[in-house]
Enzyme design. Structure first.
Site, short mmCIF file in Angstrom:
data_model
loop_
_atom_site.label_atom_id
_atom_site.label_comp_id
_atom_site.label_asym_id
_atom_site.label_seq_id
_atom_site.Cartn_x
_atom_site.Cartn_y
_atom_site.Cartn_z
N ALA A 5 -10.09 41.79 -9.65
CA ALA A 5 -9.45 43.10 -9.81
C ALA A 5 -8.55 43.34 -8.61
CB ALA A 5 -10.52 44.19 -9.90
N GLU B 279 -17.44 39.41 -4.65
CA GLU B 279 -17.42 40.85 -4.36
C GLU B 279 -18.27 41.23 -3.14
OE1 GLU B 279 -17.83 39.47 -7.32
OE2 GLU B 279 -16.69 40.55 -8.86
N GLU C 48 -15.10 37.10 -14.44
CA GLU C 48 -15.70 37.93 -15.50
C GLU C 48 -14.84 37.92 -16.76
OE1 GLU C 48 -16.01 41.21 -12.69
OE2 GLU C 48 -18.16 41.31 -13.05
N1 DAK Z 1 -6.32 41.94 -5.28
C1 DAK Z 1 -5.09 42.18 -4.75
N2 DAK Z 1 -4.32 41.21 -4.17
C2 DAK Z 1 -4.80 39.96 -4.11
C3 DAK Z 1 -6.08 39.64 -4.66
C4 DAK Z 1 -6.85 40.69 -5.28
N3 DAK Z 1 -8.05 40.48 -5.85
N4 DAK Z 1 -6.29 38.31 -4.47
C5 DAK Z 1 -5.18 37.84 -3.83
N5 DAK Z 1 -4.28 38.83 -3.63
C6 DAK Z 1 -2.99 38.73 -3.01
C7 DAK Z 1 -3.09 38.58 -1.50
O1 DAK Z 1 -3.23 39.85 -0.88
C8 DAK Z 1 -1.74 37.93 -1.17
O2 DAK Z 1 -0.76 38.93 -1.21
P1 DAK Z 1 0.39 39.01 -0.02
O3 DAK Z 1 -0.38 39.07 1.25
O4 DAK Z 1 1.14 37.72 -0.18
O5 DAK Z 1 1.17 40.23 -0.38
C9 DAK Z 1 -1.52 37.02 -2.36
O6 DAK Z 1 -2.35 37.51 -3.41
C10 DAK Z 1 -1.91 35.58 -2.11
O7 DAK Z 1 -3.24 35.58 -1.63
P2 DAK Z 1 -3.68 34.86 -0.25
O8 DAK Z 1 -2.54 34.84 0.72
O9 DAK Z 1 -4.95 35.50 0.17
O10 DAK Z 1 -3.93 33.37 -0.76
P3 DAK Z 1 -4.97 32.30 -0.19
O11 DAK Z 1 -4.70 31.03 -0.92
O12 DAK Z 1 -4.97 32.27 1.30
O13 DAK Z 1 -6.40 32.86 -0.66
C11 DAK Z 1 -8.00 33.76 -2.25
C12 DAK Z 1 -6.70 32.95 -2.02
C13 DAK Z 1 -8.19 33.92 -3.75
C14 DAK Z 1 -9.18 32.98 -1.66
C15 DAK Z 1 -7.88 35.13 -1.51
O14 DAK Z 1 -6.63 35.70 -1.90
C16 DAK Z 1 -9.00 36.07 -1.87
O15 DAK Z 1 -10.09 35.96 -1.33
N6 DAK Z 1 -8.70 37.06 -2.76
C17 DAK Z 1 -9.65 38.09 -3.08
C18 DAK Z 1 -10.70 37.58 -4.02
C19 DAK Z 1 -11.71 38.66 -4.36
O16 DAK Z 1 -12.37 39.21 -3.45
N7 DAK Z 1 -11.87 38.95 -5.66
C20 DAK Z 1 -12.79 39.98 -6.10
C21 DAK Z 1 -12.11 41.33 -6.12
S1 DAK Z 1 -13.19 42.62 -6.65
C22 DAK Z 1 -14.82 46.70 -13.07
C23 DAK Z 1 -13.89 45.77 -13.45
C24 DAK Z 1 -13.57 44.72 -12.57
C25 DAK Z 1 -14.15 44.65 -11.34
C26 DAK Z 1 -15.10 45.61 -10.96
C27 DAK Z 1 -15.43 46.65 -11.82
N8 DAK Z 1 -15.18 47.79 -13.94
C28 DAK Z 1 -14.80 47.65 -15.34
C29 DAK Z 1 -16.00 48.85 -13.55
C30 DAK Z 1 -13.76 43.55 -10.47
C31 DAK Z 1 -13.80 43.58 -9.12
C32 DAK Z 1 -13.22 42.47 -8.36
O17 DAK Z 1 -12.71 41.51 -8.89
#
Ligand code: DAK
Length: 261
Positions: free
Chosen positions: A69, A135, A115
């Protein structure tokens, strides 16, 4: 092949009886903004009522399937705002899709991206795919079905370790644990997924829909209830032209001509 609707942040391309959906925010690794999920739900509803389409596939554009997300859209939200948002209702629209849905995963499938893949019916992964529920590393937990679907797919103990540590796991692990149907070289991910979708789409439509409905029911109910449900759906297919045609074709030793009726 016809390029019927081009929509950002989800692009829909129809390929005969197959609908290909491309998550299309590559700059942010297809982070699943509310706008993206709403567009995806709109497209799936459109495909659901399109008689030409028998199966759909979700792909990610760029270097990921989806990295979760959109964290920017949630970072400052309060509990009240999260509860009031209709995000859950939005995601629930995805799971109402009745036709078979394949996730074709390459690169990251993290958090909501994992998911989303798990909410599909079949997962094909490229060799470079990395799955995970990270998360916990940003102070929360899975919220779109991850605790439930991952535990059911790979077992309580593995799911516990993955969710509690946030560690990612490979396509090969996902395959070994039964989460992924097959792992293929990245170059052929798209053709493999489309090929499987075409094969499913060529089957008699009503029997496909009822089979999917019955299999999904197996996740929710006890065996006895599931068997009763399956039998009802099985009997209902005897009111279709395709049951008459399929069995007649078998007896007459000829290929069936499906009417999807
Ligand atoms: N959100 C926003 N931006 C993101 C992102 C995300 N989840 N993942 C990556 N980006 C963006 C980065 O900020 C970066 O943007 P700029 O800095 O270039 O502007 C760009 O994508 C490239 O990412 P990285 O520079 O970080 O690339 P790397 O190869 O170094 O790293 C990575 C890739 C995937 C390991 C890293 O980006 C990362 O850790 N991303 C976050 C992964 C994460 O934590 N995902 C879980 C998010 S929480 C619900 C529905 C859904 C959800 C919950 C409730 N309901 C229906 C109630 C879901 C929640 C989640 O998914």
């Amino acid at each position: 092949m016809s390029n019927s609707t081009v929509a950002v942040p989800v692009e829909l391309i129809k390929d005969g009886a197959v609908a290909c959906l491309y998550l299309n925010r590559p700059d942010v690794l297809n982070a699943l903004s509310d706008d993206l999920i709403k567009t995806l739900a709109d497209r799936l509803e459109e495909i659901n009522s399109d008689d030409q389409i028998g199966c759909a596939v979700i792909f990610g554009r760029g270097r990921a399937f989806a990295a979760g997300a959109d964290i920017k859209g949630m970072a400052r939200a309060t509990q009240e705002e999260m509860q009031k948002s209709d995000r859950l209702a939005l995601w629930n629209r995805l799971w109402k899709f009745q036709k078979p849905l394949i996730a074709a995963v390459h690169g990251f499938a993290l958090g909501g991206g994992c998911e989303l893949a798990m909410g599909c019916d079949i997962i094909i992964a490229a060799e470079d795919a990395e799955f995970g529920q990270p998360e916990i590393l940003i102070g929360v937990m899975p919220g779109a079905g991850g605790t439930q679907r991952l535990a059911r797919a790979i077992g309580k103990y593995r799911a516990m370790e993955i969710i509690l540590t946030g560690q990612r796991f490979s396509a090969q692990n996902a395959h070994d644990w039964g989460l992924v149907n097959r792992v293929v070289p990245k170059e052929i991910l798209e053709s493999e997924a489309r090929g499987l979708a075409r094969r499913i789409a060529s089957q008699p439509r009503l029997a496909v829909l009822k089979s999917k409905e019955a299999i999904l029911r197996a996740q929710d109910v006890e065996l006895a209830q599931g068997l009763t449900f399956e039998r009802q759906l099985f009997y209902s297919l005897f009111s279709t032209c395709d049951q008459k045609e399929g069995m007649a074709a078998f007896l007459e030793k000829r290929p069936p001509q499906w009417k999807n009726k």
